[in-house]
Design a protein around this motif. Structure first.
Motif, PDB file in Angstrom:
ATOM      1  N   MET A   1      -7.816  -5.804  -2.283  1.00 21.67           N
ATOM      2  CA  MET A   1      -6.661  -5.136  -2.908  1.00 21.67           C
ATOM      3  C   MET A   1      -6.641  -3.662  -2.514  1.00 21.67           C
ATOM      4  O   MET A   1      -7.577  -2.924  -2.784  1.00 21.67           O
ATOM      5  CB  MET A   1      -6.779  -5.263  -4.441  1.00 21.67           C
ATOM      6  CG  MET A   1      -5.713  -4.510  -5.213  1.00 21.67           C
ATOM      7  SD  MET A   1      -4.075  -5.227  -4.986  1.00 21.67           S
ATOM      8  CE  MET A   1      -3.184  -4.425  -6.306  1.00 21.67           C
ATOM      9  N   HIS A   2      -5.538  -3.280  -1.866  1.00 17.26           N
ATOM     10  CA  HIS A   2      -5.404  -1.882  -1.484  1.00 17.26           C
ATOM     11  C   HIS A   2      -4.095  -1.316  -2.019  1.00 17.26           C
ATOM     12  O   HIS A   2      -3.190  -2.068  -2.374  1.00 17.26           O
ATOM     13  CB  HIS A   2      -5.474  -1.725   0.032  1.00 17.26           C
ATOM     14  CG  HIS A   2      -6.849  -1.978   0.579  1.00 17.26           C
ATOM     15  ND1 HIS A   2      -7.222  -3.196   1.105  1.00 17.26           N
ATOM     16  CD2 HIS A   2      -7.937  -1.180   0.645  1.00 17.26           C
ATOM     17  CE1 HIS A   2      -8.491  -3.127   1.479  1.00 17.26           C
ATOM     18  NE2 HIS A   2      -8.955  -1.930   1.213  1.00 17.26           N
ATOM     19  N   TYR A   3      -4.050  -0.024  -2.038  1.00 14.89           N
ATOM     20  CA  TYR A   3      -2.869   0.672  -2.546  1.00 14.89           C
ATOM     21  C   TYR A   3      -2.304   1.562  -1.454  1.00 14.89           C
ATOM     22  O   TYR A   3      -3.042   2.145  -0.662  1.00 14.89           O
ATOM     23  CB  TYR A   3      -3.234   1.515  -3.776  1.00 14.89           C
ATOM     24  CG  TYR A   3      -3.756   0.691  -4.923  1.00 14.89           C
ATOM     25  CD1 TYR A   3      -2.887   0.138  -5.861  1.00 14.89           C
ATOM     26  CD2 TYR A   3      -5.119   0.444  -5.057  1.00 14.89           C
ATOM     27  CE1 TYR A   3      -3.362  -0.643  -6.917  1.00 14.89           C
ATOM     28  CE2 TYR A   3      -5.609  -0.336  -6.106  1.00 14.89           C
ATOM     29  CZ  TYR A   3      -4.724  -0.877  -7.026  1.00 14.89           C
ATOM     30  OH  TYR A   3      -5.198  -1.651  -8.059  1.00 14.89           O
ATOM     31  N   TRP A   4      -0.982   1.679  -1.438  1.00 14.99           N
ATOM     32  CA  TRP A   4      -0.301   2.398  -0.371  1.00 14.99           C
ATOM     33  C   TRP A   4       0.762   3.326  -0.925  1.00 14.99           C
ATOM     34  O   TRP A   4       1.213   3.153  -2.059  1.00 14.99           O
ATOM     35  CB  TRP A   4       0.367   1.392   0.588  1.00 14.99           C
ATOM     36  CG  TRP A   4      -0.593   0.379   1.085  1.00 14.99           C
ATOM     37  CD1 TRP A   4      -0.835  -0.854   0.554  1.00 14.99           C
ATOM     38  CD2 TRP A   4      -1.497   0.523   2.182  1.00 14.99           C
ATOM     39  NE1 TRP A   4      -1.832  -1.495   1.263  1.00 14.99           N
ATOM     40  CE2 TRP A   4      -2.259  -0.674   2.262  1.00 14.99           C
ATOM     41  CE3 TRP A   4      -1.748   1.534   3.109  1.00 14.99           C
ATOM     42  CZ2 TRP A   4      -3.239  -0.871   3.226  1.00 14.99           C
ATOM     43  CZ3 TRP A   4      -2.721   1.338   4.079  1.00 14.99           C
ATOM     44  CH2 TRP A   4      -3.464   0.139   4.128  1.00 14.99           C
ATOM     45  N   LEU A   5       1.167   4.251  -0.094  1.00 18.18           N
ATOM     46  CA  LEU A   5       2.340   5.058  -0.409  1.00 18.18           C
ATOM     47  C   LEU A   5       3.301   4.892   0.761  1.00 18.18           C
ATOM     48  O   LEU A   5       2.915   5.084   1.916  1.00 18.18           O
ATOM     49  CB  LEU A   5       1.976   6.538  -0.618  1.00 18.18           C
ATOM     50  CG  LEU A   5       3.143   7.419  -1.094  1.00 18.18           C
ATOM     51  CD1 LEU A   5       2.662   8.502  -2.050  1.00 18.18           C
ATOM     52  CD2 LEU A   5       3.872   8.059   0.086  1.00 18.18           C
ATOM     53  N   LEU A   6       4.512   4.464   0.439  1.00 14.73           N
ATOM     54  CA  LEU A   6       5.541   4.270   1.455  1.00 14.73           C
ATOM     55  C   LEU A   6       6.631   5.308   1.225  1.00 14.73           C
ATOM     56  O   LEU A   6       7.174   5.425   0.133  1.00 14.73           O
ATOM     57  CB  LEU A   6       6.140   2.859   1.365  1.00 14.73           C
ATOM     58  CG  LEU A   6       5.170   1.695   1.547  1.00 14.73           C
ATOM     59  CD1 LEU A   6       5.901   0.362   1.337  1.00 14.73           C
ATOM     60  CD2 LEU A   6       4.536   1.729   2.932  1.00 14.73           C
ATOM     61  N   ALA A  41      -1.983  -3.633   5.523  1.00 13.34           N
ATOM     62  CA  ALA A  41      -1.453  -4.028   4.211  1.00 13.34           C
ATOM     63  C   ALA A  41      -1.560  -5.539   4.033  1.00 13.34           C
ATOM     64  O   ALA A  41      -1.266  -6.300   4.947  1.00 13.34           O
ATOM     65  CB  ALA A  41       0.002  -3.585   4.081  1.00 13.34           C
ATOM     66  N   SER A  42      -2.016  -5.941   2.842  1.00 11.46           N
ATOM     67  CA  SER A  42      -2.172  -7.364   2.550  1.00 11.46           C
ATOM     68  C   SER A  42      -1.183  -7.803   1.482  1.00 11.46           C
ATOM     69  O   SER A  42      -0.791  -7.011   0.621  1.00 11.46           O
ATOM     70  CB  SER A  42      -3.586  -7.653   2.033  1.00 11.46           C
ATOM     71  OG  SER A  42      -4.547  -7.296   2.986  1.00 11.46           O
ATOM     72  N   ARG A  43      -0.836  -9.070   1.543  1.00 14.36           N
ATOM     73  CA  ARG A  43      -0.001  -9.668   0.517  1.00 14.36           C
ATOM     74  C   ARG A  43      -0.652  -9.427  -0.844  1.00 14.36           C
ATOM     75  O   ARG A  43      -1.849  -9.686  -1.017  1.00 14.36           O
ATOM     76  CB  ARG A  43       0.118 -11.168   0.797  1.00 14.36           C
ATOM     77  CG  ARG A  43       1.048 -11.921  -0.107  1.00 14.36           C
ATOM     78  CD  ARG A  43       1.091 -13.387   0.338  1.00 14.36           C
ATOM     79  NE  ARG A  43       1.528 -14.246  -0.754  1.00 14.36           N
ATOM     80  CZ  ARG A  43       2.807 -14.455  -1.060  1.00 14.36           C
ATOM     81  NH1 ARG A  43       3.745 -13.888  -0.336  1.00 14.36           N
ATOM     82  NH2 ARG A  43       3.139 -15.217  -2.072  1.00 14.36           N
TER      83      ARG A  43
END
Length: 137
Positions: A1-6, A41-43
């Motif tokens: 589980m990862h977190y992103w900023l788009l 990025a993972s589902r």
DNA sequence: GCCAACGTTGGC
DNA sequence: GCCAACGTTGGC
């Protein structure tokens, strides 16, 4: 589980539009560093959506519903760009403005602050939680 | 509207 | 491979 900023320019594609669409393909990333992050990025990962330009604020949370797949570009033959699919999770009750981000000590190491031009970047779970909390205030 | 930061391109 | 020139992005 990862977190992103788009990051997106809302006049191009806004979080409001994503709420209407329910799902969208996040494409047109034409920067190698951003592309490489997109590939990771993972589902199921969660992403904070940031509006550049007039808003300059984090406006909500989306989730990655499809991992990176090709986003071909006739203008750069041979280069493998990718896109992902995302769906909205939550609209922030109160947008977290850039000035708020900059004045929040817990967010001082956010890549966005130093690399404002990067459109896809990883954020820590702590950053994600802080942004989410500020967005709910 | 300007400029800083950064990425890309092309000449050497 | 280096670097100057140029283009783009985003904040102010």
């Amino acid at each position: 589980m990862h977190y992103w900023l788009l990051k997106t320019e809302p006049s191009t594609y806004s979080f409001a539009q994503l709420l209407k669409d329910k799902k969208t393909n996040w494409n047109d990333v034409r920067n190698y560093q951003a592309r490489n992050f997109l590939k990771e990025a993972s589902r199921g990962d969660l992403a904070v959506i940031y509006h550049s330009g007039d808003d300059k604020a984090a406006v909500g949370v989306a989730k990655i519903v499809r991992e990176a797949y090709p986003d071909p570009d006739p203008e750069t033959p041979g280069v493998e760009w990718v896109q992902i699919d995302i769906s909205p999770v939550k609209l922030f009750a109160k947008p977290v403005t850039l000035s708020k981000i900059k004045s929040t000590a817990a967010l001082s190491s956010l890549m966005l602050i130093k690399q404002s031009r990067l459109s896809v970047m990883p954020i820590s779970e702590a950053h994600f939680k802080t942004l989410s909390r500020l967005g709910e205030e």
